[in-house]
Write an enzyme that holds these catalytic residues in place. Sequence first.
Site, PDB file in Angstrom:
ATOM      1  N   CYS A 151       0.817  -1.224   0.000  1.00 48.05           N
ATOM      2  CA  CYS A 151       0.000   0.000   0.000  1.00 48.05           C
ATOM      3  C   CYS A 151       0.849   1.273   0.000  1.00 48.05           C
ATOM      4  O   CYS A 151       0.360   2.346  -0.327  1.00 48.05           O
ATOM      5  CB  CYS A 151      -0.921   0.002   1.210  1.00 48.05           C
ATOM      6  SG  CYS A 151      -1.846  -1.529   1.360  1.00 48.05           S
TER       7      CYS A 151
ATOM      8  N   HIS B 175      -3.971   6.502   3.228  1.00 45.60           N
ATOM      9  CA  HIS B 175      -4.258   5.193   2.647  1.00 45.60           C
ATOM     10  C   HIS B 175      -5.672   4.782   3.038  1.00 45.60           C
ATOM     11  O   HIS B 175      -6.098   4.992   4.173  1.00 45.60           O
ATOM     12  CB  HIS B 175      -3.238   4.163   3.145  1.00 45.60           C
ATOM     13  CG  HIS B 175      -3.527   2.787   2.648  1.00 45.60           C
ATOM     14  ND1 HIS B 175      -3.802   2.546   1.325  1.00 45.60           N
ATOM     15  CD2 HIS B 175      -3.631   1.594   3.283  1.00 45.60           C
ATOM     16  CE1 HIS B 175      -4.047   1.258   1.163  1.00 45.60           C
ATOM     17  NE2 HIS B 175      -3.949   0.660   2.340  1.00 45.60           N
TER      18      HIS B 175
ATOM     19  N   ASN C 182      -9.976  -1.348  -0.025  1.00 47.61           N
ATOM     20  CA  ASN C 182      -8.520  -1.155   0.004  1.00 47.61           C
ATOM     21  C   ASN C 182      -7.943  -1.615  -1.335  1.00 47.61           C
ATOM     22  O   ASN C 182      -7.959  -2.800  -1.653  1.00 47.61           O
ATOM     23  CB  ASN C 182      -7.944  -1.988   1.158  1.00 47.61           C
ATOM     24  CG  ASN C 182      -6.444  -1.840   1.306  1.00 47.61           C
ATOM     25  OD1 ASN C 182      -5.779  -1.258   0.445  1.00 47.61           O
ATOM     26  ND2 ASN C 182      -5.904  -2.368   2.390  1.00 47.61           N
TER      27      ASN C 182
HETATM   28  N1  ACO Z   1     -17.671 -10.753   8.667  1.00 42.48           N
HETATM   29  C1  ACO Z   1     -18.082 -11.118   9.893  1.00 42.48           C
HETATM   30  N2  ACO Z   1     -17.230 -11.399  10.896  1.00 42.48           N
HETATM   31  C2  ACO Z   1     -15.922 -11.342  10.646  1.00 42.48           C
HETATM   32  C3  ACO Z   1     -15.411 -10.983   9.372  1.00 42.48           C
HETATM   33  C4  ACO Z   1     -16.361 -10.677   8.364  1.00 42.48           C
HETATM   34  N3  ACO Z   1     -15.975 -10.306   7.122  1.00 42.48           N
HETATM   35  N4  ACO Z   1     -14.065 -10.989   9.411  1.00 42.48           N
HETATM   36  C5  ACO Z   1     -13.718 -11.336  10.652  1.00 42.48           C
HETATM   37  N5  ACO Z   1     -14.839 -11.557  11.403  1.00 42.48           N
HETATM   38  C6  ACO Z   1     -14.922 -11.941  12.813  1.00 42.48           C
HETATM   39  C7  ACO Z   1     -13.664 -12.642  13.282  1.00 42.48           C
HETATM   40  O1  ACO Z   1     -13.730 -14.011  12.969  1.00 42.48           O
HETATM   41  C8  ACO Z   1     -13.716 -12.358  14.764  1.00 42.48           C
HETATM   42  O2  ACO Z   1     -14.611 -13.268  15.361  1.00 42.48           O
HETATM   43  P1  ACO Z   1     -14.253 -13.944  16.780  1.00 42.48           P
HETATM   44  O3  ACO Z   1     -14.153 -12.776  17.737  1.00 42.48           O
HETATM   45  O4  ACO Z   1     -15.415 -14.852  17.010  1.00 42.48           O
HETATM   46  O5  ACO Z   1     -12.935 -14.629  16.572  1.00 42.48           O
HETATM   47  C9  ACO Z   1     -14.344 -10.970  14.846  1.00 42.48           C
HETATM   48  O6  ACO Z   1     -15.008 -10.758  13.604  1.00 42.48           O
HETATM   49  C10 ACO Z   1     -13.334  -9.860  15.095  1.00 42.48           C
HETATM   50  O7  ACO Z   1     -12.239 -10.046  14.218  1.00 42.48           O
HETATM   51  P2  ACO Z   1     -10.990  -9.081  14.251  1.00 42.48           P
HETATM   52  O8  ACO Z   1      -9.985  -9.528  13.240  1.00 42.48           O
HETATM   53  O9  ACO Z   1     -10.529  -8.868  15.640  1.00 42.48           O
HETATM   54  O10 ACO Z   1     -11.686  -7.718  13.757  1.00 42.48           O
HETATM   55  P3  ACO Z   1     -11.068  -6.273  13.715  1.00 42.48           P
HETATM   56  O11 ACO Z   1     -11.937  -5.368  14.472  1.00 42.48           O
HETATM   57  O12 ACO Z   1      -9.577  -6.253  14.013  1.00 42.48           O
HETATM   58  O13 ACO Z   1     -11.242  -5.896  12.169  1.00 42.48           O
HETATM   59  C11 ACO Z   1      -9.889  -5.743  10.177  1.00 42.48           C
HETATM   60  C12 ACO Z   1     -10.579  -6.669  11.191  1.00 42.48           C
HETATM   61  C13 ACO Z   1     -10.971  -4.947   9.480  1.00 42.48           C
HETATM   62  C14 ACO Z   1      -9.128  -6.583   9.184  1.00 42.48           C
HETATM   63  C15 ACO Z   1      -8.919  -4.781  10.899  1.00 42.48           C
HETATM   64  O14 ACO Z   1      -8.124  -5.494  11.802  1.00 42.48           O
HETATM   65  C16 ACO Z   1      -8.028  -3.988   9.961  1.00 42.48           C
HETATM   66  O15 ACO Z   1      -8.477  -3.108   9.249  1.00 42.48           O
HETATM   67  N6  ACO Z   1      -6.695  -4.258   9.985  1.00 42.48           N
HETATM   68  C17 ACO Z   1      -5.723  -3.516   9.196  1.00 42.48           C
HETATM   69  C18 ACO Z   1      -5.804  -3.759   7.722  1.00 42.48           C
HETATM   70  C19 ACO Z   1      -4.734  -2.939   7.006  1.00 42.48           C
HETATM   71  O16 ACO Z   1      -4.603  -1.766   7.221  1.00 42.48           O
HETATM   72  N7  ACO Z   1      -3.923  -3.566   6.183  1.00 42.48           N
HETATM   73  C20 ACO Z   1      -2.789  -2.854   5.635  1.00 42.48           C
HETATM   74  C21 ACO Z   1      -2.853  -2.607   4.240  1.00 42.48           C
HETATM   75  S1  ACO Z   1      -3.245  -3.996   3.228  1.00 42.48           S
HETATM   76  C22 ACO Z   1      -1.861  -4.324   2.219  1.00 42.48           C
HETATM   77  O17 ACO Z   1      -0.782  -3.916   2.459  1.00 42.48           O
HETATM   78  C23 ACO Z   1      -2.086  -5.185   1.010  1.00 42.48           C
END
Ligand code: ACO
Length: 337
Positions: free
Chosen positions: A123, A264, A294
């Site tokens: 990214c 980003h 993203n």
């Molecule tokens: N729908 C429903 N539930 C989901 C989904 C979904 N799509 N995805 C995950 N869950 C569930 C998980 O299984 C988890 O359930 P559990 O508590 O029973 O285990 C719960 O939701 C919470 O999951 P988390 O991963 O803790 O959710 P979080 O609030 O952290 O959000 C996310 C996840 C959106 C991915 C976030 O962590 C994020 O944005 N991270 C950074 C992403 C980023 O910036 N990446 C960098 C750039 S990408 C690149 O370089 C290519």
Amino acid sequence: MATAPTTDLGFRPVRIAGTGSYLPEKVMTNEDLATLVDTSDEWITTRTGIKERRIAAEDQFTSHLASEAAKAACEQAGIAPEDLELIIVATITPDTLTPSTACYVQEQLGAEKAVAFDVSAACSGFLYAMEIAQSLIATGGRGNALIVGAEKLSAFVNWTDRNTCVLFGDGAGAAVLTPAEEGQGRILSSTMGTDGRQAELLNIPGGGSACPITLSNAEEKLATLAMQGREVFKHAVNAMRRASEEAIEQAGLKPADINLVIPHQANLRIIDAIIDRLEVSKDDVFINLDKYGNTSAAAVAIALDEANRQGRISPGDHILLVAFGAGLTWASAAIQW
Ligand code: ACO
């Protein structure tokens, strides 16, 4: 074309002469995704801010998206592709492992004079490309440069993994960089950073020399994005805040001098956390992740073009670009428009 006098450092100032972007036609909504995996519009919207994303056609490759964005940027800059001397494509979803996607873009644009290569910084790639191009122009090595962030992430997403497939989309954004003349805007500062110790947090584990795809592992979908989202989130907030502060400080500015922040576009909650700490007004932050998700290296480039074409940036404005991605990598730039 006459160029501006050199700065105190002996380098030519560099400006963004034009921007462009391209988004594939096909829209995939959160509701569409809920028919593929166990998710909901409510979960995706509250956790990320994303409502829909674009998906490239099967016969539309990363280079095709990149070339469309590039043509728009060249047109706005008033520079014919034949007059480009440098093309850098930032992507983690190249058409082929070799040659670089930039080579295909050079051919598609007919930009025969340009030396062309890719950068892989996820990214942060568009801003890495900007600093490289800026350096080559500033030192007199190259003249007109095209930088592109382009991704066909839909080809590298595991469509059965709800943790990742809801986050990403396809698209491309581009900018033409040229030497700045007296009185024109210019890139004031830029920063780049890397922490390879965190490489495992976000990667495409298969398909490279470490793990070729074979008949025996083909079912494991190893050539798709794998991410430890919560960990990446924490690093993203800290790194983007630091990178923003550094770019502003190196440019000799204060946060209050920034007219528009273009971050980003990964997650609205990450953007909110950065703004809180930077003390920038929410109205001064450009957001389009609700429409595109993203798009990795393309995200900041698309947002820059949309902000530009929507009239959100005026000559003389100070804008801050900041990105974060796999690597881990981060980068920022302060620009006087
Ligand atoms: N729908 C429903 N539930 C989901 C989904 C979904 N799509 N995805 C995950 N869950 C569930 C998980 O299984 C988890 O359930 P559990 O508590 O029973 O285990 C719960 O939701 C919470 O999951 P988390 O991963 O803790 O959710 P979080 O609030 O952290 O959000 C996310 C996840 C959106 C991915 C976030 O962590 C994020 O944005 N991270 C950074 C992403 C980023 O910036 N990446 C960098 C750039 S990408 C690149 O370089 C290519």
